[in-house]
Scaffold this motif. Structure first.
Motif, mmCIF file in Angstrom:
data_model
loop_
_atom_site.group_PDB
_atom_site.id
_atom_site.type_symbol
_atom_site.label_atom_id
_atom_site.label_comp_id
_atom_site.label_asym_id
_atom_site.label_seq_id
_atom_site.Cartn_x
_atom_site.Cartn_y
_atom_site.Cartn_z
ATOM 1 N N TYR A 187 32.806 47.445 38.721
ATOM 2 C CA TYR A 187 32.722 46.282 39.502
ATOM 3 C C TYR A 187 31.519 45.115 39.275
ATOM 4 N N ASN A 188 30.717 45.525 38.368
ATOM 5 C CA ASN A 188 29.629 44.825 37.654
ATOM 6 C C ASN A 188 30.201 44.033 36.851
ATOM 7 N N ARG B 46 33.440 43.393 36.299
ATOM 8 C CA ARG B 46 34.397 42.383 36.853
ATOM 9 C C ARG B 46 33.884 41.439 37.345
ATOM 10 N N ARG B 47 32.674 41.525 38.321
ATOM 11 C CA ARG B 47 31.928 40.526 38.820
ATOM 12 C C ARG B 47 31.776 39.518 37.736
ATOM 13 N N ASP C 103 38.997 38.794 43.454
ATOM 14 C CA ASP C 103 38.316 37.638 42.911
ATOM 15 C C ASP C 103 38.197 36.659 43.788
ATOM 16 N N LEU D 260 34.948 40.727 45.317
ATOM 17 C CA LEU D 260 33.936 41.112 44.320
ATOM 18 C C LEU D 260 32.347 40.738 44.369
ATOM 19 N N PRO E 116 30.238 47.798 47.013
ATOM 20 C CA PRO E 116 30.803 46.595 46.566
ATOM 21 C C PRO E 116 31.612 46.611 48.179
ATOM 22 N N ILE F 184 34.745 46.171 48.536
ATOM 23 C CA ILE F 184 36.111 46.336 48.154
ATOM 24 C C ILE F 184 36.508 47.471 48.824
ATOM 25 N N TRP G 260 38.715 50.597 48.888
ATOM 26 C CA TRP G 260 38.896 51.754 47.872
ATOM 27 C C TRP G 260 40.398 52.336 48.720
#
Length: 182
Positions: A1-2, A4-5, A39, A64, A98, A100, A102
């Protein structure tokens, strides 16, 4: 995730994101935009366009740029890297994860989404396979409410027969034209 961020700084909203923002600016009734994307492209597209009081944006799979405390559930903005043991500022027993959804977790805001579907006059499914539930069932809920349903995608999906209409091709080209005609 880092990773993607960090990649979010390299991308910008496309013409489909901007067309939806323009629609929200001119729409006179309720408009609920539910995104499965994590996003911030819809947020950025809408940031420059004033939207009416009937507009809402729901990130059903999270965002994110946010983190959530595992103990309290508190959500906060988090634009930087996040470690697995990041202590939570909200609860001494919590860590930040995150924000997010899952696999195996229930998507966010499902009651709001279901309420919007039950009141829908028009349902657009844009750029999705339509194969993963619960989102794959949204078209049926909207149809049951009497909404006109339109699939907007690169090509017809396996669920094409559930939709009233289909518009096919790149969303950046087909969606702005479709929305201009609404």
């Amino acid at each position: 995730y880092n990773a993607r961020r960090r990649q979010l700084a390299e991308v910008v909203p496309n013409p489909a994101h901007r067309a939806l923002a323009d629609l929200a600016a001119r729409w006179q009734g309720r408009l609920t935009l539910v995104t499965q994307n994590v996003d911030d492209l819809h947020d950025r597209a809408h940031a420059d366009v004033p939207t009416g009081p009937g507009f809402s944006l729901i990130h059903m799979h999270g965002e994110l740029l946010k983190a959530r405390c595992t103990a309290s559930g508190t959500v906060c903005g988090w634009p930087g890297d996040l470690t697995p043991a990041e202590p939570s500022p909200f609860h001494p027993a919590g860590v930040l994860r995150p924000h997010i959804v899952w696999f195996g977790e229930i998507p966010l805001e499902m009651p709001r989404i279901e309420a919007a579907l039950a009141q829908a006059d028009l349902f657009l499914s844009i750029g999705t396979s339509g194969a993963v539930y619960p989102a794959a069932g949204f078209v049926r809920a909207a149809r049951a409410a009497g909404a006109r349903t339109v699939e907007i995608n690169l090509e017809p999906t396996k669920g094409r027969g559930v939709f009233d209409d289909g518009v096919y091709g790149p969303a950046g080209e087909t969606l702005p034209a479709f929305l201009a005609d609404l």
